[in-house]
Write an enzyme that holds these catalytic residues in place. Sequence first.
Site, short mmCIF file in Angstrom:
data_model
loop_
_atom_site.label_atom_id
_atom_site.label_comp_id
_atom_site.label_asym_id
_atom_site.label_seq_id
_atom_site.Cartn_x
_atom_site.Cartn_y
_atom_site.Cartn_z
CG MET A 30 34.85 -1.55 13.16
SD MET A 30 35.84 -1.57 14.68
CE MET A 30 34.60 -1.94 15.90
CG HIS A 34 23.81 -4.68 13.30
ND1 HIS A 34 23.24 -3.44 13.10
CD2 HIS A 34 24.96 -4.44 13.99
CE1 HIS A 34 23.97 -2.50 13.65
NE2 HIS A 34 25.04 -3.07 14.19
CG HIS A 37 26.32 -2.41 10.04
ND1 HIS A 37 26.42 -3.42 10.97
CD2 HIS A 37 27.21 -1.47 10.43
CE1 HIS A 37 27.33 -3.11 11.86
NE2 HIS A 37 27.83 -1.93 11.56
N GLY A 147 25.56 5.95 11.91
CA GLY A 147 24.32 5.78 12.66
C GLY A 147 24.24 6.69 13.87
CD GLN A 148 21.79 10.61 16.69
OE1 GLN A 148 22.26 11.18 15.71
NE2 GLN A 148 21.96 11.04 17.93
CB SER A 186 28.59 -5.75 15.91
OG SER A 186 28.32 -5.17 14.65
NE ARG A 187 32.10 -3.76 21.47
CZ ARG A 187 32.62 -2.76 20.75
NH1 ARG A 187 31.80 -1.87 20.21
NH2 ARG A 187 33.92 -2.66 20.57
#
Length: 282
Positions: A30, A34, A37, A147-148, A186-187
Amino acid sequence: MEVAKTIAHVRAAVGQARGKGRTIGLVPTMGALHKGHVSLIRAARRDCSYVVVSIFVNPTQFGPGEDFDRYPRPIQEDLRICSEEAVDLVFAPSAKEMYGEPTLTWVEVEGLTDTLCGRFRPGHFRGVTTVCAKLFNIVQPDKAYFGQKDAQQAVVIQRMVQDLNMPLQIVVCPTIREPDGLASSSRNQYLSAQHRQQAPVLYKALCHGARLAREGLRDPDRIIEAIRSVMNEAPDMRVQYISIVDPQTLQPLACVSGKALIAAAVYLGDTRLIDNIQLDLG
């Protein structure tokens, strides 16, 4: 690096690559890219000869009152990162391009989406599975990378691919963490300075629970109680859930043995953080 905004453009570019015998790797995101990613992109680059990154803030996986409107969208920075990582194609569609007419068809994985995050975010995983199914249909990758950190999402996507006989492999890559243990997300940028200082307590607490299990404690309630006590070290941390589940069925365990997943979601202010630890106790 090509940047595609339409499905037709993606299909043409991927078709050309496949015609040259190249294997296709997809990293669905999305945006607000970071280190986590980047690790997925690098895994795709190692495995595949043509890497596609999708950047799409998917409206159907956000519920009422969630952060769709404020979700970060630094598209130019994302494109810079993709270029530096030698991505071949970025697919950055609009919501209209992805959904067009009012959507009447949805993909939903039952059972696996009723626990953990699914319990608190009704409709979230229906949005995730639908958009991933669409992306897999558009890109037709050989492999897709997740991602885990989003453990439930990974299990749900794997089951969708299995049940619908989709011809691709789902690759789940390890969680990437900041030096203090906080899982990259991202948050994380939503966190105030005060809350950022407290955020690593989430992983610290999960590690404490995992250590107790490895030392022989088998009662999930006692492990959860111990995890919660560590979380109390962060005065602003509000626990949404702490669960110990089977890593494939995502159902709660009565006894912590064999393979297990310790997962939790917490809030610091308005920011929701999730994390998990996998256990293999033999």
